[in-house]
Design a protein around this motif. Structure first.
Motif, PDB file in Angstrom:
ATOM      1  N   THR A  80     109.444 -63.557 -23.058  1.00 17.66           N
ATOM      2  CA  THR A  80     110.937 -63.151 -23.064  1.00 17.66           C
ATOM      3  C   THR A  80     111.931 -64.033 -23.611  1.00 17.66           C
ATOM      4  OG1 THR A  80     110.696 -61.470 -21.158  1.00 17.66           O
ATOM      5  CG2 THR A  80     112.900 -62.020 -21.986  1.00 17.66           C
ATOM      6  N   ILE A  81     112.525 -63.705 -24.556  1.00 18.00           N
ATOM      7  CA  ILE A  81     113.809 -64.309 -25.176  1.00 18.00           C
ATOM      8  C   ILE A  81     114.931 -63.602 -24.766  1.00 18.00           C
ATOM      9  CG2 ILE A  81     114.751 -65.570 -27.322  1.00 18.00           C
ATOM     10  CD1 ILE A  81     111.880 -65.817 -28.360  1.00 18.00           C
ATOM     11  N   PRO A  82     115.890 -64.143 -24.020  1.00 14.96           N
ATOM     12  CA  PRO A  82     117.052 -63.245 -23.669  1.00 14.96           C
ATOM     13  C   PRO A  82     117.944 -62.880 -24.868  1.00 14.96           C
ATOM     14  CG  PRO A  82     116.761 -64.731 -21.885  1.00 14.96           C
ATOM     15  CD  PRO A  82     115.735 -65.231 -22.919  1.00 14.96           C
ATOM     16  N   THR A  83     118.644 -61.913 -24.975  1.00 15.85           N
ATOM     17  CA  THR A  83     119.482 -61.533 -26.118  1.00 15.85           C
ATOM     18  C   THR A  83     120.438 -60.533 -25.466  1.00 15.85           C
ATOM     19  OG1 THR A  83     118.289 -59.833 -26.986  1.00 15.85           O
ATOM     20  CG2 THR A  83     118.098 -62.178 -28.110  1.00 15.85           C
ATOM     21  N   VAL A  84     121.355 -60.095 -25.874  1.00 15.74           N
ATOM     22  CA  VAL A  84     122.179 -59.060 -25.051  1.00 15.74           C
ATOM     23  C   VAL A  84     121.782 -57.871 -25.418  1.00 15.74           C
ATOM     24  CG1 VAL A  84     124.717 -57.933 -25.196  1.00 15.74           C
ATOM     25  CG2 VAL A  84     124.492 -60.536 -25.546  1.00 15.74           C
ATOM     26  N   GLU A  85     120.958 -57.674 -26.642  1.00 12.52           N
ATOM     27  CA  GLU A  85     120.363 -56.354 -26.805  1.00 12.52           C
ATOM     28  C   GLU A  85     119.292 -55.983 -25.737  1.00 12.52           C
ATOM     29  OE1 GLU A  85     120.891 -58.637 -29.445  1.00 12.52           O
ATOM     30  OE2 GLU A  85     122.659 -57.429 -29.845  1.00 12.52           O
ATOM     31  N   LEU A  86     118.379 -56.982 -25.488  1.00 12.98           N
ATOM     32  CA  LEU A  86     117.566 -56.893 -24.534  1.00 12.98           C
ATOM     33  C   LEU A  86     118.030 -56.600 -23.068  1.00 12.98           C
ATOM     34  CD1 LEU A  86     114.521 -57.049 -24.063  1.00 12.98           C
ATOM     35  CD2 LEU A  86     114.673 -59.441 -23.715  1.00 12.98           C
ATOM     36  N   TRP A  87     119.139 -57.443 -22.751  1.00 16.99           N
ATOM     37  CA  TRP A  87     119.838 -57.397 -21.378  1.00 16.99           C
ATOM     38  C   TRP A  87     120.337 -56.069 -21.256  1.00 16.99           C
ATOM     39  CZ3 TRP A  87     124.997 -55.886 -20.187  1.00 16.99           C
ATOM     40  CH2 TRP A  87     125.260 -56.216 -18.882  1.00 16.99           C
ATOM     41  N   ARG A  88     120.794 -55.206 -22.405  1.00 17.52           N
ATOM     42  CA  ARG A  88     121.312 -53.858 -22.234  1.00 17.52           C
ATOM     43  C   ARG A  88     120.057 -52.971 -21.829  1.00 17.52           C
ATOM     44  NH1 ARG A  88     125.357 -54.400 -26.517  1.00 17.52           N
ATOM     45  NH2 ARG A  88     127.356 -54.231 -25.538  1.00 17.52           N
ATOM     46  N   GLU A  89     118.856 -53.224 -22.640  1.00 20.06           N
ATOM     47  CA  GLU A  89     117.881 -52.297 -22.758  1.00 20.06           C
ATOM     48  C   GLU A  89     117.348 -52.325 -21.220  1.00 20.06           C
ATOM     49  OE1 GLU A  89     115.067 -53.016 -25.874  1.00 20.06           O
ATOM     50  OE2 GLU A  89     113.442 -52.433 -24.503  1.00 20.06           O
ATOM     51  N   ILE A  90     117.158 -53.668 -20.699  1.00 19.31           N
ATOM     52  CA  ILE A  90     116.581 -53.727 -19.541  1.00 19.31           C
ATOM     53  C   ILE A  90     117.363 -53.345 -18.262  1.00 19.31           C
ATOM     54  CG2 ILE A  90     115.865 -55.554 -17.609  1.00 19.31           C
ATOM     55  CD1 ILE A  90     114.622 -57.112 -19.871  1.00 19.31           C
ATOM     56  N   LYS A  91     118.760 -53.282 -18.464  1.00 16.31           N
ATOM     57  CA  LYS A  91     119.636 -52.924 -17.489  1.00 16.31           C
ATOM     58  C   LYS A  91     119.497 -51.565 -17.333  1.00 16.31           C
ATOM     59  CE  LYS A  91     124.516 -53.557 -15.929  1.00 16.31           C
ATOM     60  NZ  LYS A  91     124.601 -54.774 -15.057  1.00 16.31           N
ATOM     61  N   GLN A  92     119.466 -50.778 -18.527  1.00 12.94           N
ATOM     62  CA  GLN A  92     119.541 -49.291 -18.374  1.00 12.94           C
ATOM     63  C   GLN A  92     118.092 -48.444 -18.121  1.00 12.94           C
ATOM     64  OE1 GLN A  92     121.567 -48.547 -21.991  1.00 12.94           O
ATOM     65  NE2 GLN A  92     123.263 -49.515 -21.468  1.00 12.94           N
ATOM     66  N   GLN A  93     117.076 -49.283 -18.403  1.00 11.01           N
ATOM     67  CA  GLN A  93     115.734 -48.678 -18.333  1.00 11.01           C
ATOM     68  C   GLN A  93     115.396 -48.139 -17.176  1.00 11.01           C
ATOM     69  OE1 GLN A  93     113.009 -47.566 -20.468  1.00 11.01           O
ATOM     70  NE2 GLN A  93     113.658 -49.041 -21.411  1.00 11.01           N
ATOM     71  N   GLU A  94     114.607 -46.784 -17.045  1.00 11.37           N
ATOM     72  CA  GLU A  94     114.197 -46.205 -15.831  1.00 11.37           C
ATOM     73  C   GLU A  94     112.881 -46.619 -15.482  1.00 11.37           C
ATOM     74  OE1 GLU A  94     115.036 -43.494 -13.963  1.00 11.37           O
ATOM     75  OE2 GLU A  94     117.376 -43.645 -14.714  1.00 11.37           O
TER      76      GLU A  94
END
Ligand SMILES: C[S@@+](CC[C@H](N)C(=O)[O-])C[C@H]1O[C@@H](n2cnc3c(N)ncnc32)[C@H](O)[C@@H]1O
Length: 272
Positions: A80-94
């Motif tokens: 994993t390489i943290p980016t804001v896009e990935l952060w948004r995706e992980i936060k919202q995922q079910e």
């Protein structure tokens, strides 16, 4: 000493030496009722039986994953390489699986400002600070810490219960440590908070329990009012460096127990 890989608001790693007199109380079973980032649990020698608990089920899930699937967790961390896009995706995922939910807590804890799980990423959504979202993400060092914690979590009971269930469960020679959200402002920091009624319910449960306990709290009139008539209160203070102001500030807490300690606590507070 094993170190938790989590950066948790209210973590106790800098004041663990002040807890030493309280651990001397003889016990067979240790219960960490509000384990959070686990700095106390991982920093304390294991007891014969150990139980960690947090009502935030995704925090508890992360410990189950560290105990049972450390290599799967490390693979996710390494890839994993943290980016804001990935952060948004992980936060919202079910998410469905323990591994996914546990990794989400780990990822948000390491990429959010001050480790606040319901907060924003380090550097903000626009990443305009000199500190960026990945500044606390060192995959190799984090995996080393996960593997150390994995070793310590063997045979540990892990639950996501309300504190009342943990306190009321019978047991032989039980010592409980409790680090609830602060009475004031605690609810800003955690996904699961406590109302004033919950703080009163906690004090009632502790007054009625046969187990030994040691609890740390913010030193305020409301908390003193709940405990001073029947428990031992030890006001504690220490200096800490604040990361943004580069000054030393004074931390103040109340250490409260239903058994006396032999040491003069003040003696322990001289070191800063
Ligand atoms: C102050 S933090 C614990 C910090 C921990 N001692 C550390 O060093 O990282 C409080 C924790 O209590 C949990 N919590 C809130 N309400 C709870 C409840 N009713 N029962 C059990 N845990 C609860 C929160 O999820 C949070 O992780």
């Amino acid at each position: 000493m094993t170190k938790s890989p989590l950066r948790y608001p209210g973590a106790k790693k800098k004041v663990l030496d002040r807890f030493l007199p309280f651990w001397k109380k003889e016990h067979i079973e240790y219960r960490d009722v509000f384990v959070g980032g686990g700095s106390t649990f991982f920093g304390k020698p294991l007891s014969t039986l150990n139980w960690i608990n947090d009502f935030d089920s995704e925090v508890a899930e992360l410990y189950v994953v560290m105990r049972d699937q450390p290599e799967e967790l490390c693979e996710l961390i390494m890839n994993t390489i943290p980016t804001v896009e990935l952060w948004r995706e992980i936060k919202q995922q079910e998410y469905q699986t323990s591994l996914e939910k546990g990794f989400r807590t780990f990822f948000l804890n390491r990429t959010n400002f001050s480790g606040i799980l319901k907060g924003n990423p380090i550097g903000g959504i626009n990443q305009q600070s000199i500190y960026k979202i990945d500044c606390r993400w060192n995959p190799k060092a984090l995996c080393d810490q996960v593997r150390n914690c994995h070793r310590m979590l063997q045979n540990i009971r892990i639950t996501a219960l309300d504190f009342e269930e943990v306190i009321q469960e019978p047991g032989d020679s039980v010592l409980m440590y409790l680090d609830p959200p602060y009475y004031h402002k605690g609810n800003l920091l955690y996904r699961v908070g406590m109302s004033n009624q919950d703080h009163e319910r906690l004090a009632r449960n502790l007054q009625e329990t046969n187990h030994d306990f040691f609890i740390t709290y913010d030193d305020c009139a409301e908390v003193r009012g709940l405990y001073e008539d029947w428990a031992y209160l030890y006001p504690a203070s220490w200096f800490y460096s604040s990361s943004n102001k580069k000054t030393r500030e004074v931390g103040k807490e109340l250490f409260i127990s239903n058994y006396p300690i032999e040491e003069q606590l003040e003696m322990l507070l001289l070191r800063t």
